[in-house]
Design an enzyme around this catalytic site. Structure first.
Site, PDB file in Angstrom:
ATOM      1  N   ASP A  59       0.865  -1.068   0.095  1.00 44.86           N
ATOM      2  CA  ASP A  59      -0.429  -0.092  -0.003  1.00 44.86           C
ATOM      3  C   ASP A  59       0.633   1.313  -0.050  1.00 44.86           C
ATOM      4  OD1 ASP A  59      -2.656   0.791   0.686  1.00 44.86           O
ATOM      5  OD2 ASP A  59      -1.431   1.787   2.069  1.00 44.86           O
ATOM      6  N   ILE A  60       0.216   2.637  -0.754  1.00 48.85           N
ATOM      7  CA  ILE A  60       1.105   3.566  -0.982  1.00 48.85           C
ATOM      8  C   ILE A  60       0.489   4.120   0.334  1.00 48.85           C
ATOM      9  CG2 ILE A  60       1.916   4.901  -2.607  1.00 48.85           C
ATOM     10  CD1 ILE A  60       0.880   4.031  -5.153  1.00 48.85           C
ATOM     11  N   ASN A  65      -2.944  12.987  -3.449  1.00 51.16           N
ATOM     12  CA  ASN A  65      -4.042  12.886  -4.603  1.00 51.16           C
ATOM     13  C   ASN A  65      -5.032  14.321  -3.838  1.00 51.16           C
ATOM     14  OD1 ASN A  65      -4.622  11.365  -6.391  1.00 51.16           O
ATOM     15  ND2 ASN A  65      -5.766   9.419  -4.633  1.00 51.16           N
ATOM     16  N   HIS A  89      -6.250  14.118  -8.063  1.00 51.52           N
ATOM     17  CA  HIS A  89      -6.054  12.627  -8.631  1.00 51.52           C
ATOM     18  C   HIS A  89      -4.779  12.931 -10.244  1.00 51.52           C
ATOM     19  CE1 HIS A  89      -9.318  11.646  -5.605  1.00 51.52           C
ATOM     20  NE2 HIS A  89      -9.415  12.961  -6.022  1.00 51.52           N
ATOM     21  N   ASP A 105      -2.667   9.962 -10.310  1.00 56.10           N
ATOM     22  CA  ASP A 105      -2.577   8.925 -11.020  1.00 56.10           C
ATOM     23  C   ASP A 105      -1.136   8.883 -11.996  1.00 56.10           C
ATOM     24  OD1 ASP A 105      -5.319   8.358 -11.241  1.00 56.10           O
ATOM     25  OD2 ASP A 105      -6.213   9.118 -12.569  1.00 56.10           O
ATOM     26  N   GLU A 139      -5.036   2.690  -4.312  1.00 59.80           N
ATOM     27  CA  GLU A 139      -2.890   2.780  -4.059  1.00 59.80           C
ATOM     28  C   GLU A 139      -2.790   1.206  -3.452  1.00 59.80           C
ATOM     29  OE1 GLU A 139      -4.814   4.337  -0.591  1.00 59.80           O
ATOM     30  OE2 GLU A 139      -5.346   4.353  -2.309  1.00 59.80           O
TER      31      GLU A 139
END
Length: 361
Positions: free
Chosen positions: A240-241, A248, A253, A257, A283
């Site tokens: 997980d980031i 974001n 966003h 991306d 994420e």
């Protein structure tokens, strides 16, 4: 020269309501009949048969005219006229020479052409076939009873038989080959389209990695191999980031991306020869290590973690560095894949609680 001739024959029709394949089939058959009429014309001139020569000359002229009409969006008219001309040819030949020239073979071409050049309903096709069969039977018995106009010798009869067989086979092969070629092209397009649909259904549209459904299918296949003894180990990790929502919220966003796609490219190359990476959701990313146990996978993820540390994302004057937290679990025959994934997920949350940017195994 041959390339130019081929281009002319295969030229598409201009009318969107006409079908190219039909025009090509008719052109090829008209060329075959043109050659046939030229040969018959030459034979008639040598033998001094004026009637046969006139029929051949008219037939050749008709073939040239109909060939031209295939480029004028008149395919339906050409098909109808071609079939009528064949019927008249069979009638004249049977009346002139009798039943010994194999002229009736041309009726088989008509039957196949009725179904290849598909302008009629099924009932009308069946009716046409029935009429052709009835015509053939009537003409045969009529000729046997009434006699012929021209009595021909064995050599001329053999010549016409061979000519009719070769012409018939040429036209039948042409019709079938062109029709099946079009069918093969349609099949190839369908296979390609289905493959695209599978890719769309199985891949995450943003990152191009496997999506959750595709990842589960991949894990299921590896589990079966593991259970069959064809795999020494299977390890699953979830990464997980860290603080991705902050990226974001701060930069938008679109920038988020970019981060996801850049990481996905890194994961794809990193997992080559090791297994597969997938976007698990948001994420979160799933890593499936094949023939790699938990200890080995943890060491590999440590290398990946260092690669992530060295990545930099610049937006204007801001330089952003990211980290990831990983949870790792090794598959055990006593459990199923879902339990292993949940175990990796729980370890991921443990890593989050311990401060992030860590691998928990």
């Amino acid at each position: 020269m041959w390339r130019r001739v081929r281009e002319i024959i295969l030229q598409d029709v201009n009318n969107e309501n006409e079908i190219k394949m039909y025009a090509v089939i008719l052109r090829m058959n008209l060329l075959a009949m043109l050659v046939y009429y030229v040969i018959v014309l030459g034979s008639a001139l040598v033998a001094g048969r004026q009637g046969a020569g006139i029929v051949a000359a008219l037939g050749a002229a008709l073939c040239v005219g109909l060939f031209y009409d295939t480029y004028q969006n008149k395919t339906r008219f050409v098909a109808f006229t071609f079939n009528v001309s064949i019927t008249l040819l069979v009638l004249l030949y049977a009346l002139m020479y009798g039943n010994q020239t194999y002229i009736y073979n041309f009726l088989y071409v008509q039957i196949v052409l009725l179904y290849a050049v598909d302008y009629l309903s099924a009932k009308k096709k069946a009716a046409c076939v029935a009429l052709l069969v009835a015509f053939r039977l009537w003409l045969f018995y009529h000729t046997e009873k009434s006699g012929v106009v021209y009595a021909i010798g064995v050599h001329e009869s053999t010549f016409l038989q061979v000519l009719h067989i070769i012409t018939t086979c040429t036209m039948l092969v042409t019709i079938v080959s062109i029709s099946t070629q079009d069918f093969r092209e349609m099949q190839e397009k369908l296979v390609s389209y289905n493959q695209k649909l599978r890719n769309i259904a199985g891949n995450d549209p943003l990152t191009g990695l496997r999506n959750r459904r595709s990842a589960m299918e991949y894990i299921g296949g590896k589990v079966r191999k593991y259970q069959a003894g064809d795999c020494s180990a299977l390890t699953i990790a979830i990464g997980d980031i860290d603080f991705f929502k902050r990226i974001n919220d701060t930069y938008g966003h679109n920038y988020g991306d970019v981060v996801l796609k850049t990481l996905a490219d890194l994961f794809r190359s990193f997992m080559e020869g090791k297994g597969q990476a997938a976007r698990w959701g948001g994420e979160e990313f799933l890593f499936i290590f094949y023939n790699i146990n938990g200890d080995e996978a943890s060491c590999m993820l440590s290398e990946l973690r260092q690669l992530i540390h060295r990545m930099e994302f610049r937006l204007g004057s801001d330089l952003i560095k990211i980290t990831m937290t990983f949870g790792v679990a090794e598959y055990d025959l006593r459990n199923n894949a879902d339990i292993t994934i949940n175990e990796a997920d729980q370890k991921l949350y443990t890593g989050k609680e311990k401060g992030r940017d860590i691998i928990i195994y």
